[in-house]
Write an enzyme that holds these catalytic residues in place. Structure first.
Site, PDB file in Angstrom:
ATOM      1  N   GLU A   1       6.205  -2.236  -7.165  1.00 41.07           N
ATOM      2  CA  GLU A   1       7.240  -2.627  -6.210  1.00 41.07           C
ATOM      3  C   GLU A   1       8.601  -2.648  -6.901  1.00 41.07           C
ATOM      4  O   GLU A   1       8.767  -3.261  -7.956  1.00 41.07           O
ATOM      5  CB  GLU A   1       6.949  -4.016  -5.640  1.00 41.07           C
ATOM      6  CG  GLU A   1       5.640  -4.133  -4.879  1.00 41.07           C
ATOM      7  CD  GLU A   1       5.752  -3.639  -3.455  1.00 41.07           C
ATOM      8  OE1 GLU A   1       6.854  -3.206  -3.079  1.00 41.07           O
ATOM      9  OE2 GLU A   1       4.753  -3.697  -2.723  1.00 41.07           O
TER      10      GLU A   1
ATOM     11  N   HIS B   1       5.550   4.777   2.539  1.00 37.25           N
ATOM     12  CA  HIS B   1       6.362   4.114   3.555  1.00 37.25           C
ATOM     13  C   HIS B   1       7.750   4.751   3.552  1.00 37.25           C
ATOM     14  O   HIS B   1       8.501   4.625   2.573  1.00 37.25           O
ATOM     15  CB  HIS B   1       6.470   2.610   3.278  1.00 37.25           C
ATOM     16  CG  HIS B   1       5.170   1.883   3.437  1.00 37.25           C
ATOM     17  ND1 HIS B   1       4.799   0.816   2.652  1.00 37.25           N
ATOM     18  CD2 HIS B   1       4.135   2.095   4.291  1.00 37.25           C
ATOM     19  CE1 HIS B   1       3.615   0.394   3.023  1.00 37.25           C
ATOM     20  NE2 HIS B   1       3.188   1.159   4.009  1.00 37.25           N
TER      21      HIS B   1
ATOM     22  N   HIS C   1       6.287   1.764  -4.509  1.00 32.25           N
ATOM     23  CA  HIS C   1       6.772   1.168  -3.253  1.00 32.25           C
ATOM     24  C   HIS C   1       8.126   0.510  -3.466  1.00 32.25           C
ATOM     25  O   HIS C   1       8.613   0.401  -4.589  1.00 32.25           O
ATOM     26  CB  HIS C   1       5.778   0.109  -2.750  1.00 32.25           C
ATOM     27  CG  HIS C   1       4.558   0.675  -2.094  1.00 32.25           C
ATOM     28  ND1 HIS C   1       4.360   0.662  -0.735  1.00 32.25           N
ATOM     29  CD2 HIS C   1       3.468   1.286  -2.623  1.00 32.25           C
ATOM     30  CE1 HIS C   1       3.203   1.235  -0.449  1.00 32.25           C
ATOM     31  NE2 HIS C   1       2.640   1.625  -1.581  1.00 32.25           N
TER      32      HIS C   1
ATOM     33  N   GLU D   1      11.104   3.101   2.340  1.00 30.23           N
ATOM     34  CA  GLU D   1      11.210   2.633   0.960  1.00 30.23           C
ATOM     35  C   GLU D   1      11.747   3.761   0.085  1.00 30.23           C
ATOM     36  O   GLU D   1      11.069   4.283  -0.804  1.00 30.23           O
ATOM     37  CB  GLU D   1       9.859   2.111   0.486  1.00 30.23           C
ATOM     38  CG  GLU D   1       9.424   0.883   1.268  1.00 30.23           C
ATOM     39  CD  GLU D   1       7.984   0.467   1.006  1.00 30.23           C
ATOM     40  OE1 GLU D   1       7.333   1.071   0.125  1.00 30.23           O
ATOM     41  OE2 GLU D   1       7.501  -0.460   1.692  1.00 30.23           O
TER      42      GLU D   1
END
Length: 1002
Positions: A984, A802, A899, A805
């Site tokens: 994350e 992504h 991420h 990010e």
């Protein structure tokens, strides 16, 4: 029993009064449990029957009715089915009749209104009461400001608010003209209640308006009755008094709801950039209902709700409960004839390590430094179209590792690319080698791709700035070479900057960056470099606390939006930057900021000057998409010193953001950098993220009715006429990554670190997606040492699928620097594992400033089930490589996809577990049939012990239906990788451990 007790004598009346007195005492002394017990035993029905009996007596006995009504009001508040019971016993007429008969008796009337309010809590019963004239009756009771009978007026307003929860009652009230009456009543109480003694009455009137404006007719009538002006003026009067917060909050809610909805001030919400897709592929618009959904575990709470005090619970309906679908099925699901190409991506399994023979140390060092540019172990580089190419070759291709099939249009990536020999503080030997490589690689880049032969430059710095002259031309100003617009020629600027650079930023070189950036392929064909990416940055010298949110900041911003609507006299509305129509913008106007974003990873579509120091900003959608507006990165210049500039990014899409809970954007000052302080710093105050009045329309190419959110912040720039960059998070561009890999390769210890940089494939946009292999060199060429080397288990790491990010890339940067370092733990890891790493899985998205998608307009982390070789080449070949490893019995021990998370703090993992998923969904788990290795929890537990920012409690091991096509789930299910994770990392900061709250995440 007393409910049907006959009222035939005074003794009967006394008995009833005694019973009511006992009940009242019992309920007043006890807790809610006694009331609920009474309700469960039919107490509500008994009281209603008693009320009907008492109401039939002539004349009514108020000594019995008053305590009975008090009990009904109290019990009715706790009985969720009270309204239905009133209807069932046909008590609505009785209650309305008692109310009418007591209009002149305020004590009795107040008790009747209390019961009327609890009856109206049920919408159906409230609608029935409205049909029977309850609202007409109540409006006779509500009077203008008066100190008499205040208790009765309050009860009437509360009853009316309950009735207006019914939309049919709201419609009836609007048609009867009550909305205008409510506004006049509110104005009267507001102006006369100077001592704020009757705040509850004013707020009650506002709640009535709030319910009426829930319907379209109510909002239209409210606007036509000048409701916006009336409430806005009253809110401004209340701002100075803390005790009036309930008033201001309710007013703000009404104003925001009734603000006329507008389309975004752009011709279309689709991206300014489009990319022609290969073959017959077409860009599909997002399906209905997908707009605004959080796709990576982010919550959907409104900004008023504090996410940090709320567990982010997975919706049970999204959990996968089919055991057959949850079971891992590690079988070959890939064409065997295609797997052969990936053998060349694992040279470590066949390398003969000739360099370990008795060579001189100098020869070994030279060979190790250049072994990957080019390497004798070459392989074909798959491109977006090569799988269908008629001359497709799998193995033994006569091309370099970093070069494509000769039949494909591509380029070689140079290490250096400048045309003049500049003075520097680099080692002379390194400089000689760099210049030689530059000459060769720049030529080859231009031969392969003539279209890229333009000079890549810095966006000009302002010659008129005195600080710039002082730094670069202290001897005289005549040596400047002004170009059109009074700015310096970029070639002179780059030369001067390279001479001034200190070379003290770890793992960064402006020369390497320019070299890599020159061959980047972008849709808009970028010709400018962003200064922070070119110059580099150092970590701040100090830790910064997360921003404390100012009380009432959101309502202040909403009131400012309303002020703009009702007092438009000072609104400029001047477009100063427009990516779509540059000719329509008016940059450089006196007193106006100048914006720019046409550089790598830049994203700013439009800037509109609202007032002298306020600007509305619109982000560009992802390429070939009409959504995913969140990432921003742009340049701003021509500012004044110490003036608070306000910026409103008006087309954000997330339901909530850490900007509401301490997060700040980041800012980079060119002047600070040139004075020896090249830092991205957290910046901004009065930061707020909230739903605005802009809506998407189908005519503008979007989903009808889609809501947008505003991120608003204010900044005081540190210098006059500076050049500053603002970004959502610390930017990390594709060119930064590629130049970082070059530096790591040159600075590693070749005796200890085995490093191979290859190309996984070409992206859809024609850029190279690098693949790294890192492990320890074998001790020798002996058979046992080579066998130990080749039998090391694999760890597969990926990042930046992504583009928005960027924190994932910073975590990957730290991972790579650690793995090639001399740290004893890094040395042990290299000796134990072979690391296969794809440091940037979506280069095209990163280059073109996307937030979530690739050039195909697809979220690549939703394509792992069936990736398309033409549309999703990086996913297709990453999955192919994983399948190849699995087919050879070398499936990774650990798979981790890096991420970033926008709505949580700290760092945490998502994993996969059958049992935890079934338990969470409430399914019965037969442990004799369903067995599971709990080893998936080992790595998170270790990280929880050794990593200060990691939080085990935030980890989740649930498998959701909506995540079945993500890398984590597919690798777990199809390749049988037990330890398959998504990691994350927060955009904001930490609320745990060493970095708890007081420190900003950098």
């Amino acid at each position: 029993k007393f409910a049907v007790f006959p009222f035939q004598s005074s003794s009967d009346k006394d008995a009833i009064l005694n019973i009511l007195s006992v009940l009242t005492d019992l309920l007043s002394l006890g807790t809610g449990r006694r009331i609920h017990y009474m309700i469960s035993k039919g107490g509500s029905e008994a009281l209603l029957q008693a009320l009907a009996t008492a109401a039939r007596t002539e004349p009514p006995d108020h000594s019995t009715l008053l305590p009975l009504l008090r009990l009904l009001a109290r019990v009715g508040q706790r009985d969720r089915k009270f309204g239905l019971k009133v209807q069932k016993l046909e008590a609505t007429d009785t209650i309305l009749s008692l109310t009418r008969r007591n209009l002149g008796h305020h004590l009795h009337l107040t008790h009747c209104l209390w019961v009327l309010r609890v009856c109206a809590s049920n919408v159906t019963t409230g609608t029935t009461l409205g049909i029977n004239g309850a609202m007409d009756l109540i409006f006779k009771v509500i009077t203008p400001y008066s100190k008499r009978h205040v208790r009765t007026v309050r009860a009437a307003i509360e009853a009316l608010a309950a009735l207006l929860k019914s939309k049919s009652n709201s419609r009836r009230a609007v048609n009867s003209g009550y909305l205008g009456g409510l506004l006049r009543l509110y104005q009267d109480w507001h102006h006369n209640d100077v001592s704020n003694n009757y705040v509850y009455i004013r707020r009650g009137l506002l709640l009535c308006l709030k319910h009426i404006t829930n319907i379209q007719l109510g909002r239209e009538t409210f606007l036509g009755s000048r409701g916006m002006e009336i409430l806005f003026t009253s809110a401004e009067d209340c701002l100075s008094c803390k005790n009036l917060d309930p008033i201001i909050t309710t007013v703000t809610q009404i104003l925001r709801k009734c603000h006329p909805k507008e389309p975004l001030p752009v011709a279309t919400v689709r991206s300014s950039y489009s990319f022609p897709l290969p073959g017959n592929a077409k860009v599909e618009p997002p399906c209905e209902g997908s707009e605004g959904k959080c796709l990576e575990g982010d919550g959907e709470e409104e900004p008023e709700k504090d996410l940090d005090n709320e567990e982010s619970k997975e919706e049970d309906y999204d959990l996968e409960t089919d055991v057959n679908k949850l079971r891992s099925r590690p079988v070959l699901d890939w064409p065997e004839e295609e797997l052969g190409q990936y053998e060349a991506m694992c040279p470590e399994l066949s390398h003969n390590f000739q360099e370990l023979e008795s060579e001189s140390e100098e020869e070994k060092s030279l060979e190790d430094r250049t072994e990957s540019f080019p390497s004798t172990h070459s392989h074909f580089i798959p491109s977006a179209t090569s799988v269908k190419h008629p001359n497709y070759r799998w193995r033994n291709q006569s091309v370099t590792e970093m070069g494509p099939d000769p039949g494909e249009k591509d380029f070689k990536v140079p290490l250096q690319s400048w045309t003049k020999k500049e003075k520097s503080r680099w080692d002379p030997a390194d400089e000689k080698r760099d210049i030689a490589e530059t000459s060769q690689d720049a030529d080859s880049c231009e031969e392969e791709d003539p279209a890229r032969s333009h000079v890549l430059t810095l966006h000009p710095l302002p010659i008129e700035a005195a600080w710039y002259k002082k730094i670069f031309y202290p001897e005289c100003e005549a040596s400047t070479n002004p170009s059109r617009g009074g700015r310096l020629e970029s070639s002179d600027m780059v030369t001067n900057l390279l001479e001034k650079h200190q070379g003290d930023i770890p793992f960064h070189s402006p020369r390497f960056y320019v070299a890599r950036a020159k061959c980047v392929k972008s849709i808009s064909d970028y010709k400018d470099l962003a200064f922070p990416d070119f110059w580099g940055h150092q970590p701040p010298l100090y830790s910064k606390s997360m921003l404390e949110r100012k009380d009432g900041v959101q309502r202040e911003k909403v009131l400012d939006d309303v002020r703009r609507l009702i007092q438009p006299g000072d609104v400029l509305g001047r477009t100063v930057f427009d990516l779509d129509e540059p000719s329509h913008s008016s940059p450089g106007a006196p007193g106006c900021l100048t914006f720019f974003s046409k550089f790598e990873s830049g994203n700013l579509r439009k800037a509109i000057q609202v007032r002298e120091f306020e600007y509305d900003l619109i982000m560009n959608a992802d390429v070939n998409s009409n959504q995913h507006h969140q990432w921003f990165y742009f340049e701003v210049r021509d500012m004044k010193l110490e003036v608070p500039y306000r910026f409103n990014i008006i087309n954000c899409e997330k339901f909530n953001s850490q900007f509401n809970y301490g997060m700040q954007l980041v800012m980079y000052s060119v002047k600070e950098a040139l004075q020896g302080r090249p830092c991205w710093l957290r910046a901004g105050h009065d930061i707020c993220y909230y739903k605005n009045h802009y809506r998407c329309s189908a005519a503008a190419g979007g989903m009808r009715g889609k809501c947008y959110y505003t991120l608003t912040f204010s900044i005081k720039f540190p210098h006059k006429d500076d050049v500053c960059y603002l970004a959502y998070h610390y930017p990390y561009t594709y060119s930064t990554m590629m130049s970082h890999l070059d530096i790591l390769e040159q600075n590693r210890n070749p005796k200890k670190v085995y490093w191979r940089q290859q190309t996984l494939c070409q992206t859809l946009g024609g850029n190279v997606c690098p693949l790294l292999t890192i492990t320890a060199m074998p001790e020798s060429k002996k058979r046992d040492d080579l066998e130990q080397f080749r039998n090391r288990p694999y760890v597969f790491l990926m990042a930046r699928v992504h583009p928005g990010e960027s924190n994932a890339s910073w975590v990957m940067k730290g991972t790579l620097e650690f793995l090639v370092s001399s740290d004893p733990i890094a040395d042990l890891l290299r000796k134990c594992f072979i690391f296969k790493i794809v440091p940037m899985l979506n280069p095209d998205g990163v280059i073109n400033g996307n937030h979530r998608c690739s050039l195909s307009g697809d979220d690549l982390n939703r394509q792992w089930l069936t990736p398309n070789s033409q549309l999703h080449p990086t996913i297709y070949h990453a999955k192919g490589l994983l399948y190849y490893l699995h087919s050879t019995g070398r499936a990774p021990l650990v798979f981790c996809d890096y991420h970033g998370h926008s709505q949580k703090k700290n760092v945490f993992l998502y994993g996969c577990s059958i049992k935890e998923t079934l338990w969470q969904a409430g399914c019965t788990v037969d442990t004799t049939v369903i067995t599971e290795d709990v080893g998936y929890r080992a790595l998170p537990k270790i990280l929880d012990k050794v990593a200060p920012a990691f939080v085990m409690n935030s980890c989740s091991f649930l498998v959701e239906k909506s995540r079945e096509s993500t890398a984590r789930v597919v690798v777990w299910k199809e390749m049988g990788v037990l330890r398959s994770y998504t990691m994350e990392s927060t955009y904001c900061g930490c609320s745990h451990g060493l970095y708890k709250v007081s420190k900003s995440f950098k």
